[in-house]
Design a protein around this motif. Structure first.
Motif, PDB file in Angstrom:
ATOM      1  N   VAL A   1      44.104  66.367  54.872  1.00  0.00           N
ATOM      2  CA  VAL A   1      44.634  66.103  53.529  1.00  0.00           C
ATOM      3  C   VAL A   1      43.527  65.686  52.571  1.00  0.00           C
ATOM      4  O   VAL A   1      43.752  65.574  51.372  1.00  0.00           O
ATOM      5  CB  VAL A   1      45.731  65.007  53.541  1.00  0.00           C
ATOM      6  CG1 VAL A   1      46.884  65.414  54.425  1.00  0.00           C
ATOM      7  CG2 VAL A   1      45.165  63.661  53.961  1.00  0.00           C
ATOM      8  N   PHE A   2      42.322  65.455  53.106  1.00  0.00           N
ATOM      9  CA  PHE A   2      41.216  64.998  52.271  1.00  0.00           C
ATOM     10  C   PHE A   2      40.411  66.178  51.732  1.00  0.00           C
ATOM     11  O   PHE A   2      40.341  67.234  52.361  1.00  0.00           O
ATOM     12  CB  PHE A   2      40.283  64.084  53.083  1.00  0.00           C
ATOM     13  CG  PHE A   2      40.978  62.866  53.627  1.00  0.00           C
ATOM     14  CD1 PHE A   2      41.278  61.790  52.800  1.00  0.00           C
ATOM     15  CD2 PHE A   2      41.341  62.793  54.959  1.00  0.00           C
ATOM     16  CE1 PHE A   2      41.924  60.665  53.301  1.00  0.00           C
ATOM     17  CE2 PHE A   2      41.986  61.663  55.466  1.00  0.00           C
ATOM     18  CZ  PHE A   2      42.274  60.601  54.630  1.00  0.00           C
ATOM     19  N   LYS A   3      39.765  65.957  50.592  1.00  0.00           N
ATOM     20  CA  LYS A   3      38.869  66.984  50.056  1.00  0.00           C
ATOM     21  C   LYS A   3      37.733  67.228  51.036  1.00  0.00           C
ATOM     22  O   LYS A   3      37.248  66.307  51.695  1.00  0.00           O
ATOM     23  CB  LYS A   3      38.277  66.519  48.713  1.00  0.00           C
ATOM     24  CG  LYS A   3      39.204  66.778  47.548  1.00  0.00           C
ATOM     25  CD  LYS A   3      38.445  66.739  46.239  1.00  0.00           C
ATOM     26  CE  LYS A   3      38.236  65.315  45.753  1.00  0.00           C
ATOM     27  NZ  LYS A   3      37.551  65.183  44.486  1.00  0.00           N
ATOM     28  N   GLY A   4      37.273  68.472  51.091  1.00  0.00           N
ATOM     29  CA  GLY A   4      36.274  68.858  52.083  1.00  0.00           C
ATOM     30  C   GLY A   4      34.978  68.087  51.998  1.00  0.00           C
ATOM     31  O   GLY A   4      34.316  67.857  53.011  1.00  0.00           O
ATOM     32  N   ASP A   5      34.598  67.656  50.781  1.00  0.00           N
ATOM     33  CA  ASP A   5      33.289  67.009  50.630  1.00  0.00           C
ATOM     34  C   ASP A   5      33.401  65.498  50.450  1.00  0.00           C
ATOM     35  O   ASP A   5      32.494  64.854  49.934  1.00  0.00           O
ATOM     36  CB  ASP A   5      32.555  67.611  49.432  1.00  0.00           C
ATOM     37  CG  ASP A   5      33.302  67.351  48.119  1.00  0.00           C
ATOM     38  OD1 ASP A   5      34.451  66.857  48.177  1.00  0.00           O
ATOM     39  OD2 ASP A   5      32.731  67.626  47.053  1.00  0.00           O
ATOM     40  N   VAL A   6      34.501  64.933  50.910  1.00  0.00           N
ATOM     41  CA  VAL A   6      34.770  63.530  50.615  1.00  0.00           C
ATOM     42  C   VAL A   6      33.752  62.581  51.285  1.00  0.00           C
ATOM     43  O   VAL A   6      33.577  61.445  50.842  1.00  0.00           O
ATOM     44  CB  VAL A   6      36.242  63.196  50.990  1.00  0.00           C
ATOM     45  CG1 VAL A   6      36.435  62.995  52.463  1.00  0.00           C
ATOM     46  CG2 VAL A   6      36.760  62.040  50.180  1.00  0.00           C
ATOM     47  N   LEU A   7      33.058  63.054  52.308  1.00  0.00           N
ATOM     48  CA  LEU A   7      32.026  62.226  52.950  1.00  0.00           C
ATOM     49  C   LEU A   7      30.623  62.820  52.754  1.00  0.00           C
ATOM     50  O   LEU A   7      29.687  62.439  53.460  1.00  0.00           O
ATOM     51  CB  LEU A   7      32.327  62.053  54.446  1.00  0.00           C
ATOM     52  CG  LEU A   7      33.628  61.313  54.787  1.00  0.00           C
ATOM     53  CD1 LEU A   7      33.822  61.230  56.302  1.00  0.00           C
ATOM     54  CD2 LEU A   7      33.641  59.901  54.182  1.00  0.00           C
ATOM     55  N   ALA A   8      30.482  63.726  51.804  1.00  0.00           N
ATOM     56  CA  ALA A   8      29.161  64.344  51.575  1.00  0.00           C
ATOM     57  C   ALA A   8      28.140  63.264  51.245  1.00  0.00           C
ATOM     58  O   ALA A   8      28.416  62.344  50.483  1.00  0.00           O
ATOM     59  CB  ALA A   8      29.258  65.355  50.441  1.00  0.00           C
ATOM     60  N   GLY A   9      26.970  63.377  51.851  1.00  0.00           N
ATOM     61  CA  GLY A   9      25.900  62.405  51.606  1.00  0.00           C
ATOM     62  C   GLY A   9      25.917  61.245  52.579  1.00  0.00           C
ATOM     63  O   GLY A   9      24.951  60.493  52.678  1.00  0.00           O
ATOM     64  N   ARG A  10      26.988  61.101  53.324  1.00  0.00           N
ATOM     65  CA  ARG A  10      27.032  59.999  54.294  1.00  0.00           C
ATOM     66  C   ARG A  10      26.339  60.378  55.600  1.00  0.00           C
ATOM     67  O   ARG A  10      26.338  61.555  55.988  1.00  0.00           O
ATOM     68  CB  ARG A  10      28.485  59.597  54.598  1.00  0.00           C
ATOM     69  CG  ARG A  10      29.082  58.720  53.545  1.00  0.00           C
ATOM     70  CD  ARG A  10      30.105  57.751  54.098  1.00  0.00           C
ATOM     71  NE  ARG A  10      30.487  56.801  53.067  1.00  0.00           N
ATOM     72  CZ  ARG A  10      30.003  55.552  52.985  1.00  0.00           C
ATOM     73  NH1 ARG A  10      29.155  55.081  53.885  1.00  0.00           N
ATOM     74  NH2 ARG A  10      30.381  54.756  52.006  1.00  0.00           N
ATOM     75  N   VAL A  11      25.767  59.368  56.233  1.00  0.00           N
ATOM     76  CA  VAL A  11      25.139  59.550  57.548  1.00  0.00           C
ATOM     77  C   VAL A  11      25.752  58.532  58.496  1.00  0.00           C
ATOM     78  O   VAL A  11      25.739  57.327  58.212  1.00  0.00           O
ATOM     79  CB  VAL A  11      23.612  59.345  57.475  1.00  0.00           C
ATOM     80  CG1 VAL A  11      23.006  59.445  58.877  1.00  0.00           C
ATOM     81  CG2 VAL A  11      22.972  60.356  56.534  1.00  0.00           C
ATOM     82  N   ALA A  12      26.301  59.018  59.599  1.00  0.00           N
ATOM     83  CA  ALA A  12      27.047  58.144  60.520  1.00  0.00           C
ATOM     84  C   ALA A  12      26.441  58.162  61.915  1.00  0.00           C
ATOM     85  O   ALA A  12      26.036  59.213  62.420  1.00  0.00           O
ATOM     86  CB  ALA A  12      28.504  58.590  60.588  1.00  0.00           C
ATOM     87  N   LEU A  13      26.419  56.983  62.533  1.00  0.00           N
ATOM     88  CA  LEU A  13      26.091  56.850  63.950  1.00  0.00           C
ATOM     89  C   LEU A  13      27.378  56.461  64.663  1.00  0.00           C
ATOM     90  O   LEU A  13      28.050  55.502  64.247  1.00  0.00           O
ATOM     91  CB  LEU A  13      25.039  55.754  64.136  1.00  0.00           C
ATOM     92  CG  LEU A  13      24.536  55.513  65.557  1.00  0.00           C
ATOM     93  CD1 LEU A  13      23.636  56.662  66.007  1.00  0.00           C
ATOM     94  CD2 LEU A  13      23.748  54.212  65.630  1.00  0.00           C
ATOM     95  N   ILE A  14      27.731  57.205  65.711  1.00  0.00           N
ATOM     96  CA  ILE A  14      29.012  56.976  66.396  1.00  0.00           C
ATOM     97  C   ILE A  14      28.740  56.744  67.876  1.00  0.00           C
ATOM     98  O   ILE A  14      28.381  57.682  68.612  1.00  0.00           O
ATOM     99  CB  ILE A  14      29.959  58.180  66.206  1.00  0.00           C
ATOM    100  CG1 ILE A  14      30.156  58.487  64.717  1.00  0.00           C
ATOM    101  CG2 ILE A  14      31.295  57.916  66.891  1.00  0.00           C
ATOM    102  CD1 ILE A  14      31.073  59.676  64.424  1.00  0.00           C
ATOM    103  N   THR A  15      28.923  55.500  68.336  1.00  0.00           N
ATOM    104  CA  THR A  15      28.733  55.247  69.771  1.00  0.00           C
ATOM    105  C   THR A  15      29.974  55.725  70.517  1.00  0.00           C
ATOM    106  O   THR A  15      31.092  55.628  70.016  1.00  0.00           O
ATOM    107  CB  THR A  15      28.467  53.754  70.068  1.00  0.00           C
ATOM    108  OG1 THR A  15      29.672  53.006  69.905  1.00  0.00           O
ATOM    109  CG2 THR A  15      27.368  53.183  69.186  1.00  0.00           C
ATOM    110  N   GLY A  16      29.755  56.261  71.697  1.00  0.00           N
ATOM    111  CA  GLY A  16      30.876  56.851  72.431  1.00  0.00           C
ATOM    112  C   GLY A  16      31.361  58.133  71.793  1.00  0.00           C
ATOM    113  O   GLY A  16      32.495  58.574  72.033  1.00  0.00           O
ATOM    114  N   GLY A  17      30.504  58.762  70.989  1.00  0.00           N
ATOM    115  CA  GLY A  17      30.926  59.930  70.209  1.00  0.00           C
ATOM    116  C   GLY A  17      30.976  61.242  70.974  1.00  0.00           C
ATOM    117  O   GLY A  17      31.314  62.272  70.405  1.00  0.00           O
ATOM    118  N   GLY A  18      30.657  61.205  72.281  1.00  0.00           N
ATOM    119  CA  GLY A  18      30.651  62.447  73.050  1.00  0.00           C
ATOM    120  C   GLY A  18      32.012  62.853  73.575  1.00  0.00           C
ATOM    121  O   GLY A  18      32.202  63.987  74.041  1.00  0.00           O
TER     122      GLY A  18
END
Ligand code: HXC
Length: 269
Positions: free
Chosen positions: A3-20
């Motif tokens: 439901v969110f716009k496609g670029d709503v997180l553009a420019g963000r950089v995320a580190l996700i532990t347990g992300g596999g």
């Protein structure tokens, strides 16, 4: 479909532990689909490499991995450094690395209790510390801690995880207060049983699924995508005044008077 716009997180950089795997792989997928660049971590290099290949193919987004045990602060420092080296900054941390198994308190060894607390609680603290400088430097830092609802009750066979997740909630509130001043929002997501995750595979014995869903007002397990949508929302500027909050996403499970629901009194005639 999102439901969110496609670029709503553009420019963000995320580190996700347990992300596999599981919920956090789903959050990585949603972040990538909405324009963020993502580094996933876990202890298992093979699972990470496979997840990066899958996420990249599915989303076309920029995704990397860093092998790190959240119990080893220096490995998290290296993961943060590698993310900043590749993507230029870091503004979002998702703490999803967790460990769990069913064990009665009387039979649980001190080492077993300690192992789960070290992964879930100490590991969350370690990752927050490792990421703090980069998150505060970004001026719009976001931390999402994956908690649980186990500790709202005396959940049998779950003393270790319940105590760890209660600590994660305390950590969430504390850091929200301490780090607001440097522009870092800290929130938690508390999922109930989510289909297709290691948590449900381990904690809901096979054949017991229907008994568990009968205790959930919405009558079903949640999906990884539903949790990921909440994570996307909390990461966007739409949530810019939200910090220190713990969002339960469990189909009403932890709100229901379970005895009544189990007796068939929960639904309208
Ligand atoms: C009793 C056990 C046990 C078991 C381990 N231990 N498995 N005790 N029953 N089935 C105890 C033993 O004392 C053991 O010490 C000690 O834990 C450490 O175990 P290791 O296997 O050496 O540790 P490690 O390799 O670090 O593995 C950690 C783990 C493992 C937690 C035990 O299961 C793991 O890595 N899991 C990661 C994935 C995972 O579980 N994800 C699910 C998260 S679910 P000894 O002396 O025997 O060596 C979740 C959702 C909750 O968080 C909410 C759901 C609704």
């Amino acid at each position: 479909m999102s439901v969110f716009k496609g670029d709503v997180l553009a420019g963000r950089v995320a580190l996700i532990t347990g992300g596999g795997t599981g919920i956090c792989k789903g959050i990585a997928r949603a972040y990538l689909r909405h324009g963020a660049r993502v580094c996933i971590t876990s202890r298992k290099r093979e699972a990470l490499a496979a997840a990066v290949e899958e996420l990249s193919r599915e989303t076309g987004g920029e995704v990397m991995y860093a092998q790190a045990d959240v119990r080893a602060p220096e490995q998290l420092d290296e993961a943060v450094a590698a993310t900043v080296a590749r993507f230029g900054s870091l503004d979002t941390l998702v703490n999803g690395a967790a460990g769990n198994f069913l064990a009665p308190a009387a039979a649980l060894s001190p080492k077993g209790f300690r192992t789960v607390v070290e992964i879930d609680l100490q590991g969350t603290f370690n990752a927050c510390k490792a990421a703090f400088a980069a998150l505060s430097e970004s001026g719009r830092g976001v931390i999402l801690n994956i908690s649980a609802t186990l500790h709202y009750f005396g959940t049998p066979l779950q003393i270790h995880a319940s105590c760890a997740k209660a600590g994660v909630d305390a950590l969430t509130r504390n850091l929200a207060v301490e780090w607001s001043g440097v522009g870092v929002r800290v929130n938690a997501i508390a999922p109930g049983p989510i289909a297709g995750t290691v948590g449900v595979d381990k904690l809901v014995p096979s054949g017991m699924g229907e008994r568990v869903t009968s205790q959930i007002p919405m009558g079903r397990f949640g999906t990884v995508d539903e949790v990921a949508s909440l994570a996307v929302y909390l990461t966007t500027e739409a949530a810019s005044y939200i910090t220190g909050a713990i969002f339960v996403i469990d189909g009403g499970q932890s709100t229901a008077a379970l005895g009544l629901l189990g007796a068939g009194l929960g639904a309208p005639e």
